[in-house]
Scaffold this motif. Sequence first.
Motif, PDB file in Angstrom:
ATOM      1  N   LEU A  23       4.661  -9.540   2.539  1.00 32.60           N
ATOM      2  CA  LEU A  23       4.708  -8.123   2.898  1.00 32.60           C
ATOM      3  C   LEU A  23       4.300  -7.924   4.356  1.00 32.60           C
ATOM      4  CD1 LEU A  23       5.347  -5.382   1.532  1.00 32.60           C
ATOM      5  CD2 LEU A  23       2.887  -5.061   1.319  1.00 32.60           C
ATOM      6  N   GLY A  24       3.268  -8.632   4.788  1.00 26.37           N
ATOM      7  CA  GLY A  24       2.829  -8.495   6.181  1.00 26.37           C
ATOM      8  C   GLY A  24       3.910  -8.908   7.159  1.00 26.37           C
ATOM      9  N   SER A  25       4.656  -9.940   6.812  1.00 26.46           N
ATOM     10  CA  SER A  25       5.746 -10.388   7.674  1.00 26.46           C
ATOM     11  C   SER A  25       6.866  -9.360   7.728  1.00 26.46           C
ATOM     12  CB  SER A  25       6.286 -11.728   7.169  1.00 26.46           C
ATOM     13  OG  SER A  25       5.299 -12.725   7.217  1.00 26.46           O
ATOM     14  N   ALA A  26       7.210  -8.798   6.575  1.00 27.88           N
ATOM     15  CA  ALA A  26       8.268  -7.785   6.532  1.00 27.88           C
ATOM     16  C   ALA A  26       7.886  -6.566   7.354  1.00 27.88           C
ATOM     17  CB  ALA A  26       8.549  -7.393   5.077  1.00 27.88           C
ATOM     18  N   ILE A  27       6.625  -6.153   7.224  1.00 27.25           N
ATOM     19  CA  ILE A  27       6.162  -4.994   7.991  1.00 27.25           C
ATOM     20  C   ILE A  27       6.194  -5.297   9.489  1.00 27.25           C
ATOM     21  CG2 ILE A  27       4.094  -3.643   8.527  1.00 27.25           C
ATOM     22  CD1 ILE A  27       3.437  -3.687   5.535  1.00 27.25           C
ATOM     23  N   ALA A  28       5.720  -6.476   9.869  1.00 28.88           N
ATOM     24  CA  ALA A  28       5.712  -6.845  11.290  1.00 28.88           C
ATOM     25  C   ALA A  28       7.122  -6.865  11.859  1.00 28.88           C
ATOM     26  CB  ALA A  28       5.041  -8.204  11.460  1.00 28.88           C
ATOM     27  N   GLN A  29       8.071  -7.410  11.094  1.00 35.64           N
ATOM     28  CA  GLN A  29       9.459  -7.499  11.571  1.00 35.64           C
ATOM     29  C   GLN A  29      10.081  -6.118  11.695  1.00 35.64           C
ATOM     30  OE1 GLN A  29      11.843 -10.558   9.741  1.00 35.64           O
ATOM     31  NE2 GLN A  29      13.726  -9.339   9.911  1.00 35.64           N
ATOM     32  N   LEU A  30       9.863  -5.263  10.711  1.00 37.07           N
ATOM     33  CA  LEU A  30      10.478  -3.938  10.747  1.00 37.07           C
ATOM     34  C   LEU A  30       9.843  -3.053  11.812  1.00 37.07           C
ATOM     35  CD1 LEU A  30      12.760  -2.512   9.251  1.00 37.07           C
ATOM     36  CD2 LEU A  30      11.084  -1.618   7.627  1.00 37.07           C
ATOM     37  N   ALA A  31       8.544  -3.235  12.030  1.00 43.12           N
ATOM     38  CA  ALA A  31       7.839  -2.411  13.022  1.00 43.12           C
ATOM     39  C   ALA A  31       8.367  -2.631  14.433  1.00 43.12           C
ATOM     40  CB  ALA A  31       6.342  -2.699  12.968  1.00 43.12           C
ATOM     41  N   ARG A  32       9.004  -3.791  14.683  1.00 48.75           N
ATOM     42  CA  ARG A  32       9.556  -4.068  16.011  1.00 48.75           C
ATOM     43  C   ARG A  32      10.875  -3.346  16.258  1.00 48.75           C
ATOM     44  NH1 ARG A  32       7.279  -9.417  14.850  1.00 48.75           N
ATOM     45  NH2 ARG A  32       9.230 -10.104  13.885  1.00 48.75           N
ATOM     46  N   ASN A  33      11.447  -2.765  15.214  1.00 51.74           N
ATOM     47  CA  ASN A  33      12.724  -2.064  15.351  1.00 51.74           C
ATOM     48  C   ASN A  33      12.499  -0.705  16.024  1.00 51.74           C
ATOM     49  OD1 ASN A  33      15.077  -0.402  14.726  1.00 51.74           O
ATOM     50  ND2 ASN A  33      15.657  -2.006  13.281  1.00 51.74           N
ATOM     51  N   PRO A  34      13.180  -0.405  17.117  1.00 58.30           N
ATOM     52  CA  PRO A  34      12.944   0.855  17.839  1.00 58.30           C
ATOM     53  C   PRO A  34      13.354   2.096  17.046  1.00 58.30           C
ATOM     54  CG  PRO A  34      14.838  -0.307  18.758  1.00 58.30           C
ATOM     55  CD  PRO A  34      14.186  -1.253  17.801  1.00 58.30           C
ATOM     56  N   GLN A  35      14.122   1.926  15.971  1.00 67.69           N
ATOM     57  CA  GLN A  35      14.542   3.066  15.159  1.00 67.69           C
ATOM     58  C   GLN A  35      13.526   3.425  14.080  1.00 67.69           C
ATOM     59  OE1 GLN A  35      17.078   4.865  15.959  1.00 67.69           O
ATOM     60  NE2 GLN A  35      17.769   3.475  17.566  1.00 67.69           N
ATOM     61  N   VAL A  36      12.455   2.649  13.975  1.00 70.35           N
ATOM     62  CA  VAL A  36      11.455   2.858  12.930  1.00 70.35           C
ATOM     63  C   VAL A  36      10.284   3.675  13.479  1.00 70.35           C
ATOM     64  CG1 VAL A  36       9.775   1.713  11.421  1.00 70.35           C
ATOM     65  CG2 VAL A  36      12.106   0.811  11.635  1.00 70.35           C
ATOM     66  N   GLU A  37       9.951   4.768  12.797  1.00 68.79           N
ATOM     67  CA  GLU A  37       8.807   5.597  13.181  1.00 68.79           C
ATOM     68  C   GLU A  37       7.509   4.919  12.750  1.00 68.79           C
ATOM     69  OE1 GLU A  37       7.205   8.198  15.248  1.00 68.79           O
ATOM     70  OE2 GLU A  37       9.181   8.951  14.708  1.00 68.79           O
ATOM     71  N   PHE A  38       7.428   4.521  11.487  1.00 67.16           N
ATOM     72  CA  PHE A  38       6.295   3.734  11.005  1.00 67.16           C
ATOM     73  C   PHE A  38       6.701   3.008   9.736  1.00 67.16           C
ATOM     74  CE2 PHE A  38       5.515   7.941   9.004  1.00 67.16           C
ATOM     75  CZ  PHE A  38       5.426   7.589   7.670  1.00 67.16           C
ATOM     76  N   VAL A  39       5.966   1.933   9.417  1.00 70.01           N
ATOM     77  CA  VAL A  39       6.196   1.171   8.198  1.00 70.01           C
ATOM     78  C   VAL A  39       4.837   0.702   7.694  1.00 70.01           C
ATOM     79  CG1 VAL A  39       6.629  -0.945   9.507  1.00 70.01           C
ATOM     80  CG2 VAL A  39       7.426  -0.773   7.147  1.00 70.01           C
ATOM     81  N   GLN A  40       4.650   0.683   6.385  1.00 71.29           N
ATOM     82  CA  GLN A  40       3.340   0.390   5.815  1.00 71.29           C
ATOM     83  C   GLN A  40       3.494  -0.114   4.388  1.00 71.29           C
ATOM     84  OE1 GLN A  40       2.088   4.757   5.690  1.00 71.29           O
ATOM     85  NE2 GLN A  40       1.526   4.056   3.634  1.00 71.29           N
ATOM     86  N   PRO A  41       2.410  -0.629   3.796  1.00 67.44           N
ATOM     87  CA  PRO A  41       2.479  -1.021   2.384  1.00 67.44           C
ATOM     88  C   PRO A  41       2.594   0.200   1.475  1.00 67.44           C
ATOM     89  CG  PRO A  41       0.593  -2.032   3.512  1.00 67.44           C
ATOM     90  CD  PRO A  41       1.120  -0.960   4.405  1.00 67.44           C
ATOM     91  N   ASN A  42       3.021  -0.030   0.245  1.00 65.13           N
ATOM     92  CA  ASN A  42       2.942   0.979  -0.812  1.00 65.13           C
ATOM     93  C   ASN A  42       1.551   0.826  -1.420  1.00 65.13           C
ATOM     94  OD1 ASN A  42       3.365   2.832  -2.825  1.00 65.13           O
ATOM     95  ND2 ASN A  42       4.773   1.568  -4.009  1.00 65.13           N
ATOM     96  N   TYR A  43       0.587   1.500  -0.811  1.00 71.22           N
ATOM     97  CA  TYR A  43      -0.808   1.359  -1.214  1.00 71.22           C
ATOM     98  C   TYR A  43      -1.006   1.742  -2.676  1.00 71.22           C
ATOM     99  CZ  TYR A  43      -2.657   0.669   3.519  1.00 71.22           C
ATOM    100  OH  TYR A  43      -2.962   0.161   4.752  1.00 71.22           O
ATOM    101  N   ILE A  44      -2.018   1.162  -3.294  1.00 72.95           N
ATOM    102  CA  ILE A  44      -2.432   1.536  -4.647  1.00 72.95           C
ATOM    103  C   ILE A  44      -3.768   2.252  -4.538  1.00 72.95           C
ATOM    104  CG2 ILE A  44      -3.229   0.679  -6.892  1.00 72.95           C
ATOM    105  CD1 ILE A  44      -1.233  -1.599  -6.633  1.00 72.95           C
ATOM    106  N   TYR A  45      -3.835   3.449  -5.126  1.00 69.37           N
ATOM    107  CA  TYR A  45      -5.059   4.243  -5.164  1.00 69.37           C
ATOM    108  C   TYR A  45      -5.664   4.197  -6.547  1.00 69.37           C
ATOM    109  CZ  TYR A  45      -3.670   6.092  -0.643  1.00 69.37           C
ATOM    110  OH  TYR A  45      -3.330   6.206   0.666  1.00 69.37           O
ATOM    111  N   SER A  46      -6.983   4.377  -6.631  1.00 68.89           N
ATOM    112  CA  SER A  46      -7.680   4.371  -7.917  1.00 68.89           C
ATOM    113  C   SER A  46      -8.391   5.696  -8.120  1.00 68.89           C
ATOM    114  CB  SER A  46      -8.705   3.233  -7.973  1.00 68.89           C
ATOM    115  OG  SER A  46      -8.065   1.982  -7.862  1.00 68.89           O
ATOM    116  N   LEU A  47      -8.493   6.131  -9.391  1.00 69.64           N
ATOM    117  CA  LEU A  47      -9.228   7.337  -9.723  1.00 69.64           C
ATOM    118  C   LEU A  47     -10.692   7.125  -9.361  1.00 69.64           C
ATOM    119  CD1 LEU A  47      -7.669   8.067 -13.219  1.00 69.64           C
ATOM    120  CD2 LEU A  47      -7.145   9.204 -11.069  1.00 69.64           C
ATOM    121  N   ALA A  48     -11.236   7.871  -8.401  1.00 71.37           N
ATOM    122  CA  ALA A  48     -12.619   7.734  -7.957  1.00 71.37           C
ATOM    123  C   ALA A  48     -13.562   8.334  -9.047  1.00 71.37           C
ATOM    124  CB  ALA A  48     -12.830   8.481  -6.658  1.00 71.37           C
ATOM    125  N   ASP A  49     -13.987   7.785  -9.258  1.00 77.93           N
ATOM    126  CA  ASP A  49     -14.646   8.419 -10.368  1.00 77.93           C
ATOM    127  C   ASP A  49     -15.565   9.685 -10.129  1.00 77.93           C
ATOM    128  OD1 ASP A  49     -13.659   6.983 -12.418  1.00 77.93           O
ATOM    129  OD2 ASP A  49     -15.278   5.956 -12.718  1.00 77.93           O
TER     130      ASP A  49
END
Length: 511
Positions: A115-141
């Motif tokens: 995933l880190g490699s894919a993000i790094a490669q896509l982030a170099r594209n001038p047409q991309v505003e931003f790219v990031q993981p699909n984060y997982i959130y947890s119910l805070a208790d």
Amino acid sequence: MQKQEVQLRTFAASTVKKQGDAARFVPNQLIVAFKPSASPAQRKKALDAIGVIVTEPLRPAASGNALTSGPEAGEVSLATLNAAKPVTDSKVLTALAAAQPASDSASSLADRVSLGSAIAQLARNPQVEFVQPNYIYSLADGPNDDLFVKGLLWNMYAAQDGNGQALLTSQFGIQAPPIWTHGTVGSRMVYVAVIDSGIDATHSDHMGNVDVSHKIDLVSNAGQQGDSPFINKDEIGHGTHVAGIIGAIGNNGVGVAGVTWAVQMIPVKVAKAGVNENIDEGTAIKAIEYVTTLKQSGIDVVAANISWGSNGIFNNNGDLIPDNALLSAIKRLAAQGVICVAAAGNNDNNNDNKPFYPANFDTTSAADGTPGMSFNAVVSVAALNPDGTLWPYSNYGRNSVRLAGPGASIVSTIPADSQFARSGVQTFRSSDRSLYAVESGTSVSAPHVSGAIALFYSIHPGATPSETLNAILGTLTPAGSLAGVTISGGRLNVSRFWHPGKSRRIEIRHL
């Protein structure tokens, strides 16, 4: 900074779950935002280059609630990579291997590298505003509700009621009885979105305060607004507990009283049992977009309660990968006039140094590529003990956490068939045999603020979001335990929303 853990009577602190510090993400998925100038062909070429096999747009259609494709919808998309053909980058591999946590398995490291490699490669594209993981959130208790009369709701108490009579008291509660005594108990013309595990609308302390006509389940029957079993389907119990703090009916002789006794809470279900109570970012964005469409359609949503979160992760250079996709969605919601109330997190973490999303979001930021707002519509809430000290696991931050509210040993509603009811947490039965449980954390401090926002709007229906935030932050009670660990150094106090013997309106100013 010393923090003391206390218990109220027999309330079990052992039921508290401490949120893990490790950031998590969905393997082989990323969220990408292309610039408006990017053509469909350029977008396809960029995604094909990293092995994307499926894309799902995360913007709503121009009308309706469906999340469909289109020129604007395609700007932010969830992309799934071909797991059989991982993207590799030697620099990413070397950096991640060196920083590999001891708890990481070989497969976990491989997921991070790909995933880190894919993000790094896509982030170099001038047409991309931003790219990031699909984060997982947890119910805070003052009312006649039997668990209130028994002295179990320290979080609501004041030193005196509105007539100067002494109460079963905790001076560190939100001081609600004085305002209740003078007839300020909310309005069912005011709506709060509860983005959580659902709400048990059949609970006797919720009757009439849950807007089932606009409920939506984005995980069990994704996108089906008319999911009939959903009405009593909060399998976890977290969302129902949150809802009881915001808007359990007061003075009905049973159970508990919420901050506001009359309100319309909209269940937006993003977490279900059986998946570790996790919320992936794509689902979180859909939920925020859904509430945005409700507000645009004329439903007077004034606040969205977000009692969940997660830390960010770092790229191969050691820089934090910000969660711009969720920030962008929250800014669109805030632009419609909805305040987002977020749990600060349960890591005993300084959020100034290690951001906890979405609590650390600032809608004045333009980091996501869209203009910043004139004020920050995200309210991050820390948790207090019954003695007024900071709850031991609560996150804090003198530059990132706005205020604190009651968050230890809070009694509220739960469904009888939920995980909460089966997990060994301390429970109570009201006189009508409805079920209630004790929970602690910033997940339960946040809804005190959401309820306060709804209560304020019931008195000041013409107030703007910035005026409302100014009023809430301007009526806090200073607390020594919060000095230097929150922005305001104060705890929630709703009693000054209405002054006995004076004008019903308090002064409100723009932030």
